[in-house]
Scaffold this motif. Structure first.
Motif, PDB file in Angstrom:
ATOM      1  N   LEU A  10       2.339 -28.738   2.267  1.00  0.00           N
ATOM      2  CA  LEU A  10       3.112 -28.960   3.491  1.00  0.00           C
ATOM      3  C   LEU A  10       4.586 -28.621   3.295  1.00  0.00           C
ATOM      4  CD1 LEU A  10       1.486 -32.253   4.829  1.00  0.00           C
ATOM      5  CD2 LEU A  10       1.258 -29.930   5.741  1.00  0.00           C
ATOM      6  N   ILE A  11       5.133 -28.947   2.133  1.00  0.00           N
ATOM      7  CA  ILE A  11       6.530 -28.617   1.848  1.00  0.00           C
ATOM      8  C   ILE A  11       6.725 -27.101   1.800  1.00  0.00           C
ATOM      9  CG2 ILE A  11       8.315 -28.717   0.047  1.00  0.00           C
ATOM     10  CD1 ILE A  11       7.326 -31.577  -0.541  1.00  0.00           C
ATOM     11  N   PHE A  14       6.611 -25.761   5.322  1.00  0.00           N
ATOM     12  CA  PHE A  14       7.843 -26.091   6.029  1.00  0.00           C
ATOM     13  C   PHE A  14       8.963 -25.131   5.651  1.00  0.00           C
ATOM     14  CE2 PHE A  14      11.968 -28.246   5.876  1.00  0.00           C
ATOM     15  CZ  PHE A  14      12.135 -28.513   7.223  1.00  0.00           C
ATOM     16  N   ALA A  18      10.900 -22.375   7.996  1.00  0.00           N
ATOM     17  CA  ALA A  18      12.358 -22.430   8.113  1.00  0.00           C
ATOM     18  C   ALA A  18      12.986 -21.107   7.697  1.00  0.00           C
ATOM     19  CB  ALA A  18      12.904 -23.576   7.267  1.00  0.00           C
TER      20      ALA A  18
END
Length: 55
Positions: A10-11, A14, A18
């Motif tokens: 998930l990181i 993300f 971004a």
């Protein structure tokens, strides 16, 4: 171990989203590509065919 794997995934997702957003926001198009608005010219337009070199 599965929770750590999910958190890392998930990181990464993300930060990828971004990075794509930031790169797309600040990317400059080449000068040959027109990215501005086009407005229709006002007034009446005519074609003058009397001055042409037709045979």
């Amino acid at each position: 171990m599965k929770k750590i794997h999910t958190a890392v995934t998930l990181i990464i997702i993300f930060f990828m989203v971004a990075a794509l957003y930031i790169c797309g926001r600040y990317e400059n198009a080449p000068d040959r590509i027109f990215t501005g608005k086009v407005s229709a010219p006002e007034g009446e337009w005519t074609i003058d065919i009397s001055g042409g070199e037709q045979e």
